[in-house]
Design a protein around this motif. Structure first.
Motif, PDB file in Angstrom:
ATOM      1  N   UNK A  30       0.833  -1.195   0.000  1.00 57.17           N
ATOM      2  CA  UNK A  30       0.000   0.000   0.000  1.00 57.17           C
ATOM      3  C   UNK A  30       0.866   1.242   0.000  1.00 57.17           C
ATOM      4  N   UNK A  31       2.033   1.147   0.578  1.00 54.51           N
ATOM      5  CA  UNK A  31       2.984   2.248   0.519  1.00 54.51           C
ATOM      6  C   UNK A  31       4.379   1.672   0.667  1.00 54.51           C
ATOM      7  N   UNK A  32       5.333   2.250  -0.015  1.00 54.69           N
ATOM      8  CA  UNK A  32       6.701   1.786   0.104  1.00 54.69           C
ATOM      9  C   UNK A  32       7.655   2.919  -0.224  1.00 54.69           C
ATOM     10  N   UNK A  33       8.831   2.797   0.285  1.00 53.42           N
ATOM     11  CA  UNK A  33       9.898   3.758   0.018  1.00 53.42           C
ATOM     12  C   UNK A  33      10.992   3.064  -0.786  1.00 53.42           C
ATOM     13  N   UNK A  54       5.592   9.516   0.083  1.00 53.58           N
ATOM     14  CA  UNK A  54       5.008  10.828  -0.198  1.00 53.58           C
ATOM     15  C   UNK A  54       5.845  11.659  -1.160  1.00 53.58           C
ATOM     16  N   UNK A  55       7.069  11.177  -1.441  1.00 57.93           N
ATOM     17  CA  UNK A  55       7.915  11.902  -2.388  1.00 57.93           C
ATOM     18  C   UNK A  55       9.039  12.701  -1.751  1.00 57.93           C
ATOM     19  N   UNK A  56       9.151  12.653  -0.444  1.00 61.11           N
ATOM     20  CA  UNK A  56      10.272  13.332   0.203  1.00 61.11           C
ATOM     21  C   UNK A  56      11.575  12.635  -0.171  1.00 61.11           C
ATOM     22  N   UNK A  57      12.598  13.428  -0.411  1.00 63.96           N
ATOM     23  CA  UNK A  57      13.877  12.863  -0.863  1.00 63.96           C
ATOM     24  C   UNK A  57      14.989  13.133   0.150  1.00 63.96           C
ATOM     25  N   UNK A  58      15.965  12.231   0.148  1.00 61.11           N
ATOM     26  CA  UNK A  58      17.084  12.306   1.081  1.00 61.11           C
ATOM     27  C   UNK A  58      18.337  11.918   0.325  1.00 61.11           C
ATOM     28  N   UNK A  71      10.654   8.822  -8.730  1.00 61.58           N
ATOM     29  CA  UNK A  71       9.936   7.575  -8.953  1.00 61.58           C
ATOM     30  C   UNK A  71       8.689   7.863  -9.762  1.00 61.58           C
ATOM     31  N   UNK A  72       8.253   6.857 -10.496  1.00 60.51           N
ATOM     32  CA  UNK A  72       7.046   6.978 -11.298  1.00 60.51           C
ATOM     33  C   UNK A  72       6.359   5.629 -11.258  1.00 60.51           C
ATOM     34  N   UNK A  73       5.263   5.535 -10.509  1.00 58.88           N
ATOM     35  CA  UNK A  73       4.550   4.281 -10.312  1.00 58.88           C
ATOM     36  C   UNK A  73       5.522   3.259  -9.746  1.00 58.88           C
ATOM     37  N   UNK A  74       5.830   2.217 -10.486  1.00 62.83           N
ATOM     38  CA  UNK A  74       6.678   1.142  -9.970  1.00 62.83           C
ATOM     39  C   UNK A  74       8.109   1.196 -10.470  1.00 62.83           C
ATOM     40  N   UNK A  75       8.545   2.334 -10.942  1.00 64.06           N
ATOM     41  CA  UNK A  75       9.916   2.484 -11.408  1.00 64.06           C
ATOM     42  C   UNK A  75      10.587   3.641 -10.690  1.00 64.06           C
ATOM     43  N   UNK A  76      11.786   3.393 -10.216  1.00 63.23           N
ATOM     44  CA  UNK A  76      12.562   4.435  -9.580  1.00 63.23           C
ATOM     45  C   UNK A  76      13.728   4.833 -10.457  1.00 63.23           C
ATOM     46  N   UNK A  77      14.222   6.049 -10.258  1.00 67.65           N
ATOM     47  CA  UNK A  77      15.301   6.570 -11.073  1.00 67.65           C
ATOM     48  C   UNK A  77      16.338   7.260 -10.187  1.00 67.65           C
ATOM     49  N   UNK A  78      17.571   7.220 -10.658  1.00 64.17           N
ATOM     50  CA  UNK A  78      18.636   7.980 -10.027  1.00 64.17           C
ATOM     51  C   UNK A  78      19.383   8.691 -11.146  1.00 64.17           C
ATOM     52  N   UNK A  79      19.169   9.993 -11.256  1.00 62.58           N
ATOM     53  CA  UNK A  79      19.865  10.806 -12.234  1.00 62.58           C
ATOM     54  C   UNK A  79      21.162  11.275 -11.615  1.00 62.58           C
ATOM     55  N   UNK A  80      22.267  10.923 -12.249  1.00 60.02           N
ATOM     56  CA  UNK A  80      23.579  11.249 -11.706  1.00 60.02           C
ATOM     57  C   UNK A  80      24.291  12.192 -12.673  1.00 60.02           C
ATOM     58  N   UNK A  81      24.699  13.334 -12.171  1.00 55.60           N
ATOM     59  CA  UNK A  81      25.386  14.333 -12.987  1.00 55.60           C
ATOM     60  C   UNK A  81      26.710  14.700 -12.320  1.00 55.60           C
ATOM     61  N   UNK A  99       6.048   3.927   4.666  1.00 52.52           N
ATOM     62  CA  UNK A  99       6.092   5.219   3.992  1.00 52.52           C
ATOM     63  C   UNK A  99       7.452   5.894   4.011  1.00 52.52           C
ATOM     64  N   UNK A 100       8.210   5.716   5.064  1.00 52.52           N
ATOM     65  CA  UNK A 100       9.442   6.477   5.218  1.00 52.52           C
ATOM     66  C   UNK A 100      10.648   5.834   4.576  1.00 52.52           C
ATOM     67  N   UNK A 101      11.510   6.684   4.018  1.00 53.36           N
ATOM     68  CA  UNK A 101      12.749   6.191   3.415  1.00 53.36           C
ATOM     69  C   UNK A 101      13.805   5.998   4.495  1.00 53.36           C
ATOM     70  N   UNK A 102      14.528   4.915   4.442  1.00 51.14           N
ATOM     71  CA  UNK A 102      15.589   4.665   5.397  1.00 51.14           C
ATOM     72  C   UNK A 102      16.942   4.974   4.792  1.00 51.14           C
TER      73      UNK A 102
END
Length: 121
Positions: A30-33, A54-58, A71-81, A99-102
């Motif tokens: 139902x919710x995941x980080x 909820x979309x908070x980033x760390x 993230x977009x639905x079931x896909x996550x991304x890491x843009x590295x520059x 809900x919370x990112x560890x």
């Protein structure tokens, strides 16, 4: 079970960019980080970035201002520059129920197989 599949790694020159993807399939929550970690040869796996339900980033201090997690639905991304040679590592995505990112490896329940990122000087 949740299956995670990373892609997008490769060899890049210092100052370049890469975009990693992490596709999740299988059991849904139902919710995941989601988090990204990396492990360089001879070093422990370390936190890179995380995004809560909820979309908070760390971000870890070494990547702040250079990496962006999303993230977009079931896909996550890491843009590295602005990549640096010290960013060279195997990068792993991970998912944890809730809900919370560890920021610690033990907080995550499922892991991908990893994708190699090599930054040449």
């Amino acid at each position: 079970q949740v299956q995670l599949a990373e892609s997008g790694g490769g060899l890049v020159q210092a100052g370049g960019s890469l975009r990693l993807s992490c596709a999740a399939s299988g059991r849904t929550f139902s919710s995941y980080a989601m988090g990204w970690f990396r492990q360089a040869p001879g070093k422990e796996r370390e936190f890179v970035a995380g995004i809560s339900w909820s979309g908070s980033t760390y971000y870890a201090d070494p990547v702040k201002g250079r990496f962006t997690i999303s993230r977009d639905k079931n896909t996550g991304y890491l843009q590295m520059s602005s990549l640096k040679p010290e960013d060279t590592a195997v990068y792993y995505c991970a998912v944890r129920a809730g809900a919370g990112a560890g920021v610690v490896v033990s907080q995550y329940d499922y892991w991908g197989q990893g994708t190699q990122v090599t930054v040449s000087s």
